[in-house]
Design an enzyme around this catalytic site. Structure first.
Site, PDB file in Angstrom:
ATOM      1  CE  LYS A   1      17.709  -9.579   5.687  1.00 34.66           C
ATOM      2  NZ  LYS A   1      17.291  -8.190   5.929  1.00 34.66           N
ATOM      3  CD  GLN A   2      15.574 -10.575   1.070  1.00 38.60           C
ATOM      4  OE1 GLN A   2      15.972  -9.831   1.958  1.00 38.60           O
ATOM      5  NE2 GLN A   2      14.321 -10.614   0.669  1.00 38.60           N
TER       6      GLN A   2
ATOM      7  CD1 TRP B   1       9.999  -5.452  -1.139  1.00 37.37           C
ATOM      8  CD2 TRP B   1       9.893  -6.815  -2.890  1.00 37.37           C
ATOM      9  NE1 TRP B   1      10.994  -6.380  -1.002  1.00 37.37           N
ATOM     10  CE2 TRP B   1      10.953  -7.227  -2.064  1.00 37.37           C
ATOM     11  CE3 TRP B   1       9.635  -7.528  -4.055  1.00 37.37           C
ATOM     12  CZ2 TRP B   1      11.759  -8.322  -2.360  1.00 37.37           C
ATOM     13  CZ3 TRP B   1      10.440  -8.625  -4.354  1.00 37.37           C
ATOM     14  CH2 TRP B   1      11.489  -9.020  -3.506  1.00 37.37           C
ATOM     15  CG  ASP B   2       7.802  -8.452   1.537  1.00 33.97           C
ATOM     16  OD1 ASP B   2       8.376  -7.400   1.210  1.00 33.97           O
ATOM     17  OD2 ASP B   2       7.623  -8.774   2.714  1.00 33.97           O
TER      18      ASP B   2
ATOM     19  CD  GLU C   1      16.492  -5.702   2.901  1.00 38.72           C
ATOM     20  OE1 GLU C   1      16.774  -5.874   4.099  1.00 38.72           O
ATOM     21  OE2 GLU C   1      15.396  -5.295   2.501  1.00 38.72           O
TER      22      GLU C   1
END
Lengths: 780, 780
Positions: free
Chosen positions: B590-591, B361-362, B487
């Protein structure tokens, strides 16, 4: 409810009474075991068969566990029970034609498992293609008193014509490969030929094989001997190599003449001893078996079982099939544990290789309580094995980032073997079930925790909980990201069952430390730590949905979308027809979860809450696990829905005899077997023992006119007998101590001379009989 | 911040400016590609090398995905990009000694990627063991205008002594096996020799190979020819078989004499055409390449890039390294898409085999917006490929039990290839990112959704959301059991990012249907359905923690335990040092997740909320994903922390040139490359385009004195130039339409003759500069 066949023998399971699909179910149902060794119930002549084999508790092989996407802390090795040297095959040729009931339908063929003698008897009469009528009678036992010993009495008779008979009796290693479903070819490679042979020896009437697993390095020795009676002119001989011992008996039989033998089989295992030691041990066991002889072994078996049934028997008036089924199930529980030593009880015990022979929390949850009350020695063996894995559980806790100990979800050697963490490492509740099984043993037997190495189990699990719970702004303690018993609702916050069980674990550990301060000191438990445990236990958060007046199984459960049983895949089990991403946040329950809490943590709920909760979850529980019906039966009984309680009791009781789940060929469902007894005594009998005293609340469904059961309580046998006239409770041992006992809320005192009686209460449930999801009515 | 080397060339990446660890990073950084074919930047002589190879978009092989514990809907087959016939190797022997820079350290050695000419030039001068000085110059290009064509200009010179030179130039299939980390040996088996050869042919100066993958049945043809200049007495010859074409050039060189050639390499792929068709296609491509010749190809390349840079260039005053890095990154984005056709862009584009060549998806989230604004043709190819997987996404939706379509988390052929559902199938937000990338393309280019087949993508994703959301008693719509971009927080309820993106997806679909009722009708979208989407969008639940004054990333996030950075494993990435069972319910990110929502869904937050949220999550975000810093840079800029914004911009910009994550040898991080441009224009430039009009809010950190960038907006090129004196915005095309544009909240109108100017605003942030977790300060 199926029609009860009124002619069910109260103590015998006859093959002819059931119409099992394929030979696999009989192999499981007729498996004989003693907790040390077990043999599948395959016919002597080895065919027809689905998966024959001999298993030993704790004998497994490792295999790689590989993941398409790896992650930290995933177990790298699986474990699987493997068949050891198998000596059950006895093949017969009559005038060159093998006995095979598929080729030559017998005139008469019956197998009977006798629950009082502990033997499997087989009788077959057939006519050979050349017209000779033959009769074969064999009786098999796995000794409940000599753990290494299996014995088979085998005899054929030429009924009407002279024949030439050849009997070939095997002992073969690596001969009963498992079906390996795993797609990774390395798994099959590891399990297909698991043993490396050290050596084999043979003499005229038998021999021995010594071998060891390649990966797990477990040594096994198996020995065989035959005590023959042969007509004149016949002879016996044996040949073999490192992998097999083949004994051949040849005889010419005249009409009416017989030939046969007693086959003694012995197995020993060790992870430490060298091959010569194993050889010596197995020969000693064989000497012991021959010394007792067939008559001695059968007498010992009978006497052992007499003692067991004397403290464990159940009588069910009005349902002969159920009566037999519960006895069969208790026999399975005994078979699983009688000679258990330094090994776990697998989910299928030693009756099959299902679940790879792994043990799960249900053994402590559903089998340990039954053993504790009926055969405490078995419970002690089981719990001592679990305690022996404590160091491994400490290591696992470190991997999971918690203190104390975290036991394996599925294992044989103590190491985690589950490859799917949301239904294993996240199912942290298992630690409480394990800890409380130790606690219950000590309570019910009146012994100390240390006798079963349970003290540190309680402490280390309490430490795990204390490092896992999280105090929120509300001041209460929460558990986030866990999975409760219901595997259709994963990775959730504040699962009620888990929170309540954690609470009980913490309290039990605190109580144990307070009762035995010197032990507590030895484990560095300070008064401050005990106080912390108590404080946490007192402040555990329990979600409640006030608008519905029920407890959500976990925070927000009652806000999940309902499962659309009408248009969503109606086929069961649900997990084979829908993705976890959908299942995990729907109101569909695989197995009793909140309902299990209603049973195991009953004092956290008012009677009204229990009734309302039960009704709510009953409509959403699909029972895709064989563990579910037991809890549903118990709670149905407690809320007064006695017909439903009986229906679930029957579903559980017939789990294997009727192959309810369609997978009994993989072995019996030991937890459900044990659960049928729990459903009877804890459900209809109302038995509880949580505050260190016995409680009963006997109820009788319309279809039954009597329930009688026995149990052991702090060393004394107690009998409970309920009819429409009421309940009588007796101390069955002379000169026993007096026992306080609560019946329907009234405290009574039981002595050897004074039974206690109480009238039967007919419940008036406050809720309508609940409905189940479509297609998931009780399978009774 | 590292010291900027002030002598960084503005358009050239020189190997000597970096000290990469091992040859793998240069292979990625110097990879050349055009979206159809890509070659790793391995030295001509093939050694030293980590993983050489040539890739083609959409050429992959399938392999089994096996799970230790299977479940419904788990993908059964993985996909992996595979190296096709590789023709980059040109090995040289001088007087019998091979050129190998490890053996004979060169006197001079430099490789330069020129971002304006689109070529990789290499020059090496060395002295052979026998004392002859040699010079090698080679130049490589992958044509951005002829998709099949790679060309290499190769020349050696005997500088001072006469030598005998042998040059061996290869085209080899199955010669560049991937490193397969998967423990399942069947995966390696499938990927090690993926091609079956159909045939090979050769003639004096080249040849061709035609082959096909064994499992995925993709045909590939590769052809090679050499245009040589050889001194008298030298000669060229070619031999080969079905797997290789080997051309050998032999020459005796006098001092000062040269030998060399132009090597033309062509690749074609097809899943439909037969080998003869493939042969004809590749020969036609080869004819085209030879016809243009080296000079023609390099001129085309330069001219293509001139046009690109003319609409895309970025200037950064005060940071020459950053200037170069962003240009390098834009070059990667262009290389990934220039000739893309009927294939996805992988996470590493065609620069390496990392992530098995899968797209995620990125690409839609971080690459499509950049392409849309700089090279819309590339965005269109990318989106059309995704739209072509719609039918597969419909099938996947059915498996997941939802309506509409659910796109694959990771894939090459459209089918889901992720083996871990909590971080893929549960990460349902990807569908909104995909749908909104279509929407943004139509908005920014001024074309219609149907031109990129986006209409049904919007409808089917809206239908997915409508069947996934759940209306609770509060009347609001919820999403339970999802995983957001972060995640480290999996399987949660009401992830703010997911909920807001679903809302936007629903609204965009409704708006599209309202704007094009005839299309809506064709897809059976009724006014009622549109109304339902709007109603759901208006009532999406967005959790808010009033006591902290911030948004929890998902319901209850702010009540999770804090990650103990002091005593919990401090090593990063966290997922390699802690179990998911712990990570998933801790306040460790995480992000960017909520912070990504602050950027992409900025209008859902007040300025105060944005600032407070950013500070809160900044302290808990460990940036274990290369996607994170872009969003953090953008939001840091928007809340006025310009130094921090620049630090994150630099971290992102140097992701591969400095190997920030330590894994650039697997290929460049395309989303982060593109993200560096987004961080510049959307962060420091304040670019937004959400309400169909352009918004800017330019800011300059102290360390920069100028930022200038260009973009395409509805067919016109716009230039933005910000210095301390203010910002000037120009229409770069003569005779263009007027463009309304908002600068710092004021609406202005831009025409070809009237640039717009605006003073520079110096922000006064309302929050302190936030701190990061220990050890996770920006790596700038």
């Amino acid at each position: 409810m199926s029609n009860s066949s009124c002619d069910a023998h109260p103590w015998r399971v006859d093959e002819s009474s059931f119409s099992w699909d394929g030979p696999g179910i009989a192999e499981s149902v007729f498996a004989l075991a003693n907790g040390y060794v077990g043999v599948r119930g395959t016919l002597d002549e080895a065919q027809p068969s689905l998966s024959p084999g001999t298993f030993m508790a704790g004998v497994y092989e490792c295999h790689p566990l590989s993941y398409p996407e790896e992650s930290y802390g995933y177990p790298e090795h699986g474990q699987a029970i493997i068949g050891v040297a198998d000596g059950t095959a006895i093949r017969l040729q009559v005038n060159g034609v093998p006995l095979d009931i598929r080729e030559t339908p017998p005139e008469y063929h019956e197998r009977t498992l006798d629950l009082r003698s502990g033997t499997l008897r087989r009788e077959t009469q057939w006519v050979t293609p050349a017209g000779q009528r033959m009769r074969l009678v064999s009786t098999r036992l796995v000794s409940l008193t000599q753990r290494s010993v299996t014995a088979i009495r085998y005899e054929i008779e030429a009924v009407d014509y002279a024949v030439h008979a050849v009997i070939r009796s095997d002992l073969v290693v690596n001969g009963t490969a498992l079906r390996v479903d795993n797609a990774d070819p390395r798994v099959a490679h590891a399990l297909e030929q698991p043993f490396r042979s050290w050596f084999g020896r043979c003499h005229e009437t038998g021999g021995l094989l010594v071998h060891s697993t390649r990966g797990s390095l477990i040594g096994v020795a198996a020995a065989v001997d035959h005590d023959v009676h042969i007509p004149e002119g016949g002879h016996i001989s044996t040949h073999g190599d490192d992998d097999q011992v083949i004994t051949t008996v040849v005889a010419d039989l005249r009409p009416g003449e017989k030939v046969g033998f007693t086959k003694y089989l012995c197995h020993v295992r060790s992870s430490d001893d060298d091959p010569a030691d194993l050889e010596a041990q197995v020969l000693a066991a064989l000497d012991g078996a021959r010394e007792r002889g067939w008559e001695g072994l059968t007498a010992d078996q009978q006497s052992f079982l007499d003692r067991f049934w004397d403290g464990a028997d159940v009588e069910v008036g009005g349902d002969a099939e159920l009566q037999l089924a519960i006895r069969f199930n208790l026999f399975q529980v005994l078979q699983a544990s009688a000679c258990l030593s330094r090994a776990p009880i697998g989910a299928k015990a030693l009756t099959g290789s299902g679940y790879s022979g792994h043990t799960f929390w249900d053994i402590e949850g559903f089998v340990a309580p039954t053993l504790t009350l009926l055969y405490p020695e078995g419970a002690a063996h089981l719990l001592r094995w679990r305690a022996s894995t404590l160091e491994t559980a400490r290591e696992r806790a470190e991997v999971l980032g918690v203190k104390g100990a975290s036991f394996a979800w599925r294992t044989i050697n103590g190491h985690e073997a589950s490859a799917y963490w949301p239904a294993s490492s996240a199912a942290v509740h298992l630690n409480a079930t394990i800890a409380l099984a130790f606690n219950f043993y000590a309570l019910a037997t009146g012994t100390t925790l240390t006798a079963i190495n349970g003290f540190d189990v309680l402490i280390e699990t309490a430490r795990m909980w204390a490092s896992t719970v999280h105090q929120d702004d509300d001041g209460l303690f929460h558990l986030f990201g866990v999975t409760g018993p219901d595997e259709y609702t994963g990775v959730v916050d504040d699962n009620v069952f888990t929170n309540l069980m954690a609470q009980r674990n913490l309290k039990a550990a605190a109580a144990a430390c307070e009762a035995y301060p010197q032990h507590a000191e030895r484990f560095d438990v300070s008064p401050l730590e005990i106080g912390t445990w108590r404080g946490m236990a007192d402040s555990v958060y329990v979600p409640y949905d006030a608008s519905l007046g029920i407890h959500p199984a976990n925070e927000r459960f009652t806000t999940y979308r309902e499962w659309d049983f009408a248009t969503d895949p109606g086929a069961y089990p649900v997990q084979e027809h829908a993705h976890y991403v959908k299942i995990y946040r729907r109101q569909v329950i695989k197995q009793a979860d909140l309902v299990l809490a209603l049973w195991w943590c009953f004092d956290a709920f008012t009677a009204t809450q229990t009734a309302r909760n039960f009704s709510y979850y009953e409509q959403r529980t699909v029972r895709d696990s064989s563990l579910s019906a037991t809890a549903q039966s118990v709670v149905a009984a407690r809320v007064g829905h006695l017909d439903l309680a009986l229906s679930y009791l029957r579903e559980t009781a017939f789990i294997d005899l009727r192959d309810v789940e369609g997978n009994s060929h993989q072995g019996v469902h030991l937890a459900a077997c044990s659960g049928s007894w729990l459903a009877l005594v804890s459900g209809l009998g109302g038995l509880r023992a949580d505050d260190e005293q016995l409680h009963l609340a006997p109820r009788l469904p319309d279809k039954l006119h009597r329930i009688a059961f026995r149990l052991r309580w702090r060393g004394q046998r107690i009998g409970v007998d309920t009819t429409r006239s009421g309940t009588t409770v007796r101390l069955l041992d002379e000169g026993g101590q007096k026992v306080p006992i609560w019946i329907d809320g009234t405290l009574r005192v039981l002595t050897a001379t004074h039974p206690v009686t109480s009238p039967l209460i007919v419940p008036h449930p406050t809720t309508e009989p609940p409905r189940q999801p479509p297609g998931r009515e009780p399978r009774d």
